[in-house]
Design a protein around this motif. Sequence first.
Motif: not given
Length: 126
Positions: A24-28, A12-20
Amino acid sequence: MQPAHIVTTEMVLVEVLNDFSDRGEYFRQSAVNLIRSLYQYSNTTIDFLDELKKAAKVGQGGKPMTYEQVKHLRPAEFKRLCGVRPETFTQMLEVLTPQLRCGERGGQPKLSVEDQLLMTLEYWRE
């Protein structure tokens, strides 16, 4: 209000990272900071839920585990497996049992009501 206990998986955490990461850099960077804080927060459990499910679903001989085999799990493990607390599972059984054992549906089921409910909840949990 007390702080909540968070249970999640690394997937789930990987999916959050992939989505954000695509936003853009700020959201990532915000997603990275959020996940770092989850790892440090004492009320967070990051689990390998998929491994738990695989271990619970497949018992000896490669067959799916039955309710008899999983009813002895700790309440937290039971909830991680099928998504409900053992007490809720029991209440669901009380509602379903008269409906599924009435004999109006034709032949005898191959699975007990408990196993039918367990398999349904595991399927919905996927």
